[in-house]
Write an enzyme that holds these catalytic residues in place. Structure first.
Site, PDB file in Angstrom:
ATOM      1  N   THR A 138       0.828  -1.201   0.000  1.00 35.14           N
ATOM      2  CA  THR A 138       0.000   0.000   0.000  1.00 35.14           C
ATOM      3  C   THR A 138       0.865   1.254   0.000  1.00 35.14           C
ATOM      4  O   THR A 138       2.017   1.232   0.454  1.00 35.14           O
ATOM      5  CB  THR A 138      -0.907   0.014   1.252  1.00 35.14           C
ATOM      6  OG1 THR A 138      -1.574   1.271   1.361  1.00 35.14           O
ATOM      7  CG2 THR A 138      -0.092  -0.200   2.519  1.00 35.14           C
ATOM      8  N   ASP A 139       0.291   2.367  -0.473  1.00 37.67           N
ATOM      9  CA  ASP A 139       1.003   3.642  -0.400  1.00 37.67           C
ATOM     10  C   ASP A 139       1.068   4.183   1.026  1.00 37.67           C
ATOM     11  O   ASP A 139       1.855   5.101   1.319  1.00 37.67           O
ATOM     12  CB  ASP A 139       0.366   4.682  -1.329  1.00 37.67           C
ATOM     13  CG  ASP A 139      -1.096   4.999  -1.009  1.00 37.67           C
ATOM     14  OD1 ASP A 139      -1.670   4.396  -0.078  1.00 37.67           O
ATOM     15  OD2 ASP A 139      -1.678   5.846  -1.721  1.00 37.67           O
ATOM     16  N   GLU A 140       0.289   3.621   1.944  1.00 34.26           N
ATOM     17  CA  GLU A 140       0.264   4.130   3.312  1.00 34.26           C
ATOM     18  C   GLU A 140       1.588   3.919   4.042  1.00 34.26           C
ATOM     19  O   GLU A 140       1.853   4.574   5.058  1.00 34.26           O
ATOM     20  CB  GLU A 140      -0.892   3.505   4.096  1.00 34.26           C
ATOM     21  CG  GLU A 140      -2.249   3.867   3.516  1.00 34.26           C
ATOM     22  CD  GLU A 140      -3.406   3.485   4.411  1.00 34.26           C
ATOM     23  OE1 GLU A 140      -3.272   3.638   5.647  1.00 34.26           O
ATOM     24  OE2 GLU A 140      -4.441   3.036   3.885  1.00 34.26           O
ATOM     25  N   TYR A 164      -1.763  -0.552  10.999  1.00 29.94           N
ATOM     26  CA  TYR A 164      -1.909  -1.225   9.701  1.00 29.94           C
ATOM     27  C   TYR A 164      -0.732  -0.929   8.792  1.00 29.94           C
ATOM     28  O   TYR A 164      -0.076  -1.843   8.278  1.00 29.94           O
ATOM     29  CB  TYR A 164      -3.208  -0.801   9.019  1.00 29.94           C
ATOM     30  CG  TYR A 164      -3.201  -1.065   7.529  1.00 29.94           C
ATOM     31  CD1 TYR A 164      -3.062  -2.364   7.042  1.00 29.94           C
ATOM     32  CD2 TYR A 164      -3.321  -0.020   6.613  1.00 29.94           C
ATOM     33  CE1 TYR A 164      -3.032  -2.608   5.674  1.00 29.94           C
ATOM     34  CE2 TYR A 164      -3.291  -0.251   5.252  1.00 29.94           C
ATOM     35  CZ  TYR A 164      -3.148  -1.551   4.781  1.00 29.94           C
ATOM     36  OH  TYR A 164      -3.108  -1.791   3.437  1.00 29.94           O
ATOM     37  N   LYS A 168       2.297  -3.379   7.255  1.00 25.10           N
ATOM     38  CA  LYS A 168       2.581  -3.560   5.829  1.00 25.10           C
ATOM     39  C   LYS A 168       4.008  -3.132   5.499  1.00 25.10           C
ATOM     40  O   LYS A 168       4.682  -3.777   4.674  1.00 25.10           O
ATOM     41  CB  LYS A 168       1.583  -2.776   4.984  1.00 25.10           C
ATOM     42  CG  LYS A 168       0.181  -3.350   4.990  1.00 25.10           C
ATOM     43  CD  LYS A 168       0.126  -4.777   4.413  1.00 25.10           C
ATOM     44  CE  LYS A 168       0.355  -4.788   2.902  1.00 25.10           C
ATOM     45  NZ  LYS A 168       0.179  -6.172   2.343  1.00 25.10           N
TER      46      LYS A 168
END
Length: 360
Positions: A138-140, A164, A168
């Site tokens: 994810t870009d997060e 989260y 990741k």
């Protein structure tokens, strides 16, 4: 040449889109490995069930023996690892489950893949040469772009904000370590916010659609000015398959939709689409769906802006999104309007639209 894809989390939102794309638009064989937790839904794969090239295995990626059996039985050419706990609000409520699935589970899967790949190098060197482990992230993991006009690139330093995104980020680092230390032929992709059909209704767009149809308040966190780059899930599925089959091992590819929108813009656009498609006669105390928008306390640690630079995948692999935000969102609304049975059964299960991730 037909390949065997082992897709973890293939009953989830993005995973099921990948499985459908592979079965509908290629000759490849697909093995879907999914634990079927609350967000896993085999109804999202109803159109591929019964296809001779599709196989389902209910298993936990953290179960080493089960993963070993899956590799031994199906002999995959490509692993596409999508299985993950993925909702920020749930990670605030229960971070341990995210560490268990996203960090420990990824480690178990990497080891199963590594041992399988080593055996291939002895028994079938050509197949081993073509083996790929594709980790979907994810870009997060990159953190917050608040106050800048920058975009996330493949070399942006990691600065995760939530349990989260931290889990990741950890799994991304593990994949890179297995490539650097053991030589496992792996790739990583980091994507922007996905939306589209079969999306579990804890996420922004499906939750807003279903609340609006029920005439319920449409909760927007804080002032709604958080910016996200939106990517239609079927475009993402095509991009993932492109990377898995054409990408260079050891590399990372960012995938985005070129659609930066504030959360409030997204919700207002949904309201206008619903006004047009279903009217407002079902609203007892509102003249427009926009009247249902309700601002609520912001999410703890909420990042203000994400934005992806997807120029590398476009330049090197030739992928571009087919949908604009307007066309993709219209397709999404239409899907939810014509597939009420799917989301009504989901709402009858473990999630009924309640607020998650509230600190006490």
């Amino acid at each position: 040449m037909m390949k065997t894809f082992l897709v973890t989390g293939g009953a989830g939102f993005i995973g099921s889109a990948v499985v459908r794309e592979l079965i509908d638009n290629s000759e490849h064989r697909v093995v879907n490995v999914d634990k079927l937790t609350y967000a896993g839904n085999l109804e999202s794969l109803a159109n591929v069930e019964g296809n001779a090239r599709y196989h389902f295995v209910q298993a936990d990626i953290g179960d080493a023996r089960a993963m070993q059996r899956a590799f031994e039985e199906f002999q995959p050419d490509v692993v596409m690892h999508l299985a993950a706990e993925s909702h920020v609000d749930r990670s605030i409520d229960g971070p341990a489950e995210f560490i268990q699935t996203n960090v420990v589970g990824t480690t178990v899967l990497l080891e199963a893949a590594r041992l399988y790949w080593l055996q291939l190098k002895e028994s079938d060197p050509q197949k081993a040469e073509g083996f790929r482990f594709h980790h979907i992230s994810t870009d997060e993991v990159y953190g917050d772009l608040e106050g800048t006009d920058d975009l996330f690139t493949e070399t942006t330093p990691y600065a995760p904000s939530s349990p989260y995104s931290a889990s990741k980020a950890s799994s991304d680092h593990l994949v890179r370590a297995w490539h650097r230390t053991y030589g496992l032929p792996s790739l990583i992709t980091n994507c922007s916010n996905n939306y589209g059909p079969y999306h579990f209704p804890e996420k922004l767009i499906p939750l807003m659609i279903l609340n609006a149809l029920a005439g319920k308040p449409m909760p927007v966190y804080g002032d709604g000015q958080q910016v996200r780059d939106w990517l239609y899930v079927e475009d993402h599925a095509r991009a993932l398959i492109t990377v898995a089959t054409q990408g260079q091992t050891g590399e990372t590819y960012n995938i985005g939709g070129h659609n930066e929108k504030t959360n409030l813009e997204v919700v207002e656009t949904l309201c206008d689409l619903l006004d047009d498609r279903v009217g407002t006669s079902h609203l007892t105390s509102a003249d427009s769906h926009r009247d249902l928008i309700t601002f609520v306390a912001d999410r703890p640690g909420h990042d203000v802006r994400y934005a992806i630079d997807a120029s590398r995948i476009e330049r090197e692999l030739g992928w571009t999104p087919a949908e604009t935000f307007e066309t993709g969102l219209a397709k999404t609304v239409d899907w939810y309007l014509t597939n009420r049975e799917w989301w009504q059964r989901v709402q009858d299960g473990s999630y009924r639209g309640e607020r998650l991730g509230v600190l006490t």
